[in-house]
Design a protein around this motif. Structure first.
Motif, PDB file in Angstrom:
ATOM      1  N   TRP A 587     -10.646  -9.766  -6.267  1.00  0.00           N
ATOM      2  CA  TRP A 587     -10.086  -8.420  -6.154  1.00  0.00           C
ATOM      3  C   TRP A 587      -9.105  -8.397  -4.980  1.00  0.00           C
ATOM      4  CZ3 TRP A 587     -14.733  -4.460  -6.587  1.00  0.00           C
ATOM      5  CH2 TRP A 587     -15.361  -4.640  -7.838  1.00  0.00           C
ATOM      6  N   ALA A 588      -8.024  -7.656  -5.143  1.00  0.00           N
ATOM      7  CA  ALA A 588      -7.091  -7.448  -4.038  1.00  0.00           C
ATOM      8  C   ALA A 588      -7.545  -6.240  -3.225  1.00  0.00           C
ATOM      9  CB  ALA A 588      -5.680  -7.220  -4.559  1.00  0.00           C
ATOM     10  N   LEU A 589      -7.484  -6.370  -1.895  1.00  0.00           N
ATOM     11  CA  LEU A 589      -7.770  -5.251  -1.002  1.00  0.00           C
ATOM     12  C   LEU A 589      -6.660  -5.251   0.037  1.00  0.00           C
ATOM     13  CD1 LEU A 589      -9.484  -2.941   0.026  1.00  0.00           C
ATOM     14  CD2 LEU A 589     -10.947  -4.587   1.220  1.00  0.00           C
ATOM     15  N   SER A 590      -5.688  -4.330  -0.131  1.00  0.00           N
ATOM     16  CA  SER A 590      -4.460  -4.447   0.656  1.00  0.00           C
ATOM     17  C   SER A 590      -3.929  -3.085   1.058  1.00  0.00           C
ATOM     18  CB  SER A 590      -3.396  -5.194  -0.171  1.00  0.00           C
ATOM     19  OG  SER A 590      -2.155  -5.215   0.494  1.00  0.00           O
ATOM     20  N   ALA A 591      -3.166  -3.084   2.160  1.00  0.00           N
ATOM     21  CA  ALA A 591      -2.441  -1.881   2.570  1.00  0.00           C
ATOM     22  C   ALA A 591      -1.110  -1.759   1.844  1.00  0.00           C
ATOM     23  CB  ALA A 591      -2.219  -1.904   4.082  1.00  0.00           C
ATOM     24  N   ASN A 592      -0.736  -2.744   1.031  1.00  0.00           N
ATOM     25  CA  ASN A 592       0.448  -2.635   0.175  1.00  0.00           C
ATOM     26  C   ASN A 592       0.075  -1.754  -1.016  1.00  0.00           C
ATOM     27  OD1 ASN A 592       1.696  -4.401   1.901  1.00  0.00           O
ATOM     28  ND2 ASN A 592       1.519  -6.176   0.558  1.00  0.00           N
ATOM     29  N   ALA A 593       0.410  -0.470  -0.926  1.00  0.00           N
ATOM     30  CA  ALA A 593      -0.096   0.500  -1.903  1.00  0.00           C
ATOM     31  C   ALA A 593       0.985   1.096  -2.785  1.00  0.00           C
ATOM     32  CB  ALA A 593      -0.830   1.625  -1.168  1.00  0.00           C
ATOM     33  N   MET A 594       2.189   0.530  -2.752  1.00  0.00           N
ATOM     34  CA  MET A 594       3.235   1.033  -3.643  1.00  0.00           C
ATOM     35  C   MET A 594       2.867   0.697  -5.089  1.00  0.00           C
ATOM     36  SD  MET A 594       5.464   2.439  -1.590  1.00  0.00           S
ATOM     37  CE  MET A 594       7.102   2.482  -2.314  1.00  0.00           C
ATOM     38  N   PRO A 595       3.259   1.540  -6.044  1.00  0.00           N
ATOM     39  CA  PRO A 595       2.949   1.244  -7.449  1.00  0.00           C
ATOM     40  C   PRO A 595       3.451  -0.129  -7.883  1.00  0.00           C
ATOM     41  CG  PRO A 595       3.740   3.493  -7.233  1.00  0.00           C
ATOM     42  CD  PRO A 595       3.898   2.864  -5.898  1.00  0.00           C
ATOM     43  N   SER A 596       4.609  -0.533  -7.369  1.00  0.00           N
ATOM     44  CA  SER A 596       5.127  -1.849  -7.731  1.00  0.00           C
ATOM     45  C   SER A 596       4.234  -2.957  -7.185  1.00  0.00           C
ATOM     46  CB  SER A 596       6.550  -2.025  -7.202  1.00  0.00           C
ATOM     47  OG  SER A 596       6.584  -1.823  -5.793  1.00  0.00           O
ATOM     48  N   ASP A 597       3.658  -2.741  -5.996  1.00  0.00           N
ATOM     49  CA  ASP A 597       2.740  -3.734  -5.424  1.00  0.00           C
ATOM     50  C   ASP A 597       1.489  -3.866  -6.290  1.00  0.00           C
ATOM     51  OD1 ASP A 597       4.437  -4.113  -3.215  1.00  0.00           O
ATOM     52  OD2 ASP A 597       3.528  -2.421  -2.154  1.00  0.00           O
ATOM     53  N   ILE A 598       0.958  -2.721  -6.698  1.00  0.00           N
ATOM     54  CA  ILE A 598      -0.260  -2.737  -7.514  1.00  0.00           C
ATOM     55  C   ILE A 598       0.006  -3.399  -8.861  1.00  0.00           C
ATOM     56  CG2 ILE A 598      -1.978  -1.276  -8.641  1.00  0.00           C
ATOM     57  CD1 ILE A 598      -1.529   0.760  -6.380  1.00  0.00           C
ATOM     58  N   ALA A 599       1.123  -3.024  -9.491  1.00  0.00           N
ATOM     59  CA  ALA A 599       1.451  -3.608 -10.798  1.00  0.00           C
ATOM     60  C   ALA A 599       1.665  -5.110 -10.685  1.00  0.00           C
ATOM     61  CB  ALA A 599       2.709  -2.932 -11.348  1.00  0.00           C
ATOM     62  N   GLU A 600       2.321  -5.544  -9.612  1.00  0.00           N
ATOM     63  CA  GLU A 600       2.560  -6.974  -9.426  1.00  0.00           C
ATOM     64  C   GLU A 600       1.250  -7.719  -9.216  1.00  0.00           C
ATOM     65  OE1 GLU A 600       5.006  -9.929  -6.334  1.00  0.00           O
ATOM     66  OE2 GLU A 600       5.300  -7.758  -6.291  1.00  0.00           O
TER      67      GLU A 600
END
Length: 637
Positions: A587-600
């Motif tokens: 699982w990813a757990l990140s502060a990169n929360a932009m929709p593009s980050d999540i989709a990638e």
């Protein structure tokens, strides 16, 4: 004396459009005439026959001629101008010829004449047409060149000579090859341009479009088409346009577009980076505050709740800024499906009830009635309703009231949110829906960034709706939302739930957390330390995390997306490429929360993508639910 038509072949021209007279030179009388002569002179044929020709002709050369005839001279005239008297007194200008013929031993003079004015009219019309054609050719902005089938120059206008900077002395010489050499020599690729010209000269029926770059930096657009007369090709017409300025403008626009795109990317990168940088400390603030609430006494609970509330409020502001940026960039998308609005409003009233209680504001219950369906995005509609309700509470007065009213009008559902608060002046109402605009004195004492109402309006407009305001200072406000109404969806048949796999024991759970931020590692270490049934390990780099994963064979891996030595995607790929770790869920757990980050991240293969600040209780519940469910089953966190 009468002459028989059979004796004179000229009388076969009786239907000619020319005046035709036969004259006896001995007495200069007319012995034969055709109908056209009678018409032109205003007489009948019978009236012409026997009449002296000298009664009709009026010019001095005519008189001299017939005097010579009387003296025995039969001079032939190929072309001469003359005047004939008409019965109405007018004079008819003609062009005539006189020829002597012999018939049955008798000499005759045959006069053929054509109306000179008609010819002059035709010539004048032709000259006018040619003048107009030339004027048209010279008035066009393009340079025009006409060549024949052999490539010889037939015509060109001054604009063509001006564009190609052809000197007047060169034009006067009229040497086509010299002109073409001068033209080709100005082009960057003169040989290719010359070959193209020869190719077009042979391709008689084709159209062409070419761009010519000149040595002096100018750019010409060259079009050509066949020159046709009816269905016959006579040559080719070239049209030359100077597009240097247009190309310069296009390049400027392209540069401006590239700069705008670069600025947009820079803005997106900045927002993404700021979101990451703000979420990382918020993760620690909220996480440790929640842990302390479980450890400290009742006296500290209020302080910890304030810290936690402030943290989540900051997160809401971050999300609002990101959403507003996406709206302005045209990248925010909304769903369009039926949503039951009354149930959604009941949920929002429940959520804002604690705030209303603290502010001593009464929430009037939503009148129970039939379901009210609208077409929109349920999540975004919830944002709209929550924002309007929280504003109505925050900017109300003590012992004030907030009420909701729903009404359907034709194809529109109207929601009115009414409060008894401070109200908004007419001057401030114009600013209220502008981003980052906060109006009124009470705005300074309330939390907020001033983007809620601006974002609300833009969300509604994306869903085909809008919002308006009626307000009076000291008497409250009414925000009216219009949203497209919808019909209730058809009930779907229930599907049988898939059988659950035997649940593994929760004491078998081993979690590995790969994270280079020590505060984030400390937070989750403290969180999982309270979970007796979960073994928890951490790694501070991608390389050490991969090595530890091969050693302990964890049940689940949580990985940050940006570590000092590797990215989260690189860690995932490394684990997938090893036989001992290829089956471990990550699982990813990140502060990169932009929709593009999540989709990638999801497309790269992460089974879930969690964002910071993490909701500790939701994380633990998600892990327990995952551990006790079939592999691949998804749960909302």
């Amino acid at each position: 004396m009468m002459i028989s038509p059979s004796d004179l072949s000229v009388m076969m021209l009786a239907a000619s459009d020319e005046l035709l007279l036969v004259v006896d030179p001995s007495n200069r009388h007319i012995v034969a005439a055709n109908p056209r002569a009678a018409t032109m002179l205003g007489l009948t044929v019978d009236e012409l026959i026997g009449r002296p020709i000298t009664d009709l002709e009026r010019s001095l050369p005519d008189m001299f001629y017939w005097n010579e005839v009387a003296s025995g001279h039969h001079q032939e005239i190929a072309l001469a101008e003359g005047l004939y008297a008409r019965t109405d007194g007018s004079l008819l200008a003609v062009e005539k010829s006189i020829r002597a013929i012999e018939s049955n031993g008798q000499d005759w003079l045959v006069i053929r004449a054509r109306d000179a004015q008609a010819r002059q009219n035709v010539e004048s019309e032709l000259e006018h047409a040619m003048s107009m054609l030339r004027a048209t050719l010279e008035s066009v902005a393009e340079g025009i060149l006409v060549i024949d089938l052999h490539g010889n120059i037939g015509n060109f206008n001054h604009r063509f000579a001006e564009l190609w900077q052809l000197p007047s002395e060169l034009l006067r010489e009229g040497d086509d090859q010299v002109l073409f050499d001068r033209i080709w020599g100005q082009c960057k690729d003169s040989e290719q341009v010359c070959e193209r010209f020869l190719e077009l000269r042979e391709a008689r029926d084709s159209l062409s479009f070419d761009t010519l770059e000149l040595l002096d930096g100018r750019v010409f657009e060259c079009r050509s088409c066949p020159q046709m007369w009816r269905d016959q090709v006579l040559g080719r017409v070239f049209s030359i346009t100077d597009i240097t300025e247009r190309m310069a403008v296009q390049h400027e626009l392209a540069d401006a577009r590239d700069k705008a795109l670069a600025a947009s990317r820079a803005k997106s990168d900045f927002l993404s980076q700021m979101s990451h940088e703000l979420r990382t400390p918020l993760n620690a603030i909220i996480g440790f505050a929640e842990l302390l609430q479980e450890e400290l006494g009742q006296e500290q609970q209020a302080s910890l709740q304030a810290i936690t509330g402030a943290g989540w409020h900051l997160l809401d502001l971050i999300n609002e800024v990101l959403d507003l940026a996406k709206v302005e960039a045209g990248r925010l998308t909304v769903e369009s499906k039926p949503v039951e609005l009354s149930a959604l409003l009941h949920d929002c009233l429940t959520l804002v009830a604690p705030l209303a209680e603290r502010r001593a504001v009464r929430l009037a219950p939503l009148a129970a009635g039939q379901a009210c369906w609208v077409m929109g995005d349920e999540r975004r509609l919830r944002q709209v309703a929550f924002n309007l309700l929280s504003n109505a509470i925050k900017y109300n007065r003590e012992q004030g009231e907030v009420s909701l009213h729903l009404e359907r009008q034709a194809n529109t559902m109207t929601l009115a949110v009414r409060d008894t608060g401070i109200g908004v002046s007419a001057e401030d109402q114009a600013k209220l829906f502008q981003p980052f605009s906060r109006v009124g004195s009470k705005q300074k004492t309330e939390e907020g960034a001033g983007i809620g109402l601006s974002f609300t309006r833009q969300l509604l407009q994306l869903m085909g709706g809008d919002i308006s305001l009626q307000s009076e200072p000291g008497r409250g406000s009414v925000f009216t939302v219009n949203i497209p109404a919808a019909e209730p969806p058809r009930a779907s048949q229930p599907t049988a739930a898939a059988p659950m796999a035997p649940a593994p024991g929760t004491d078998d759970i081993t979690v590995l957390y790969i994270e280079d931020d020590p505060v984030s590692r400390l937070l989750l270490t403290r969180v999982f330390a309270k979970q007796a049934t979960i073994r928890f390990f951490t790694a501070d780099s991608g390389a050490s995390g991969i090595a530890l994963c091969e050693e302990i064979h964890p049940t689940l891996v949580l990985s940050d997306m940006n570590l000092g030595d590797m990215t989260g995607v690189e860690i995932l790929q490394a684990l997938r490429n090893r036989p001992t770790t290829c089956q471990v869920p990550v699982w990813a757990l990140s502060a990169n929360a932009m929709p593009s980050d999540i989709a990638e991240g999801l497309s790269a293969g992460f089974e879930r993508y969690l964002t910071k600040p993490v909701d500790v209780a939701a994380l633990l519940n998600a892990i327990r639910s995952w551990a006790t469910s079939q592999p691949g089953t998804e749960f909302d966190i």
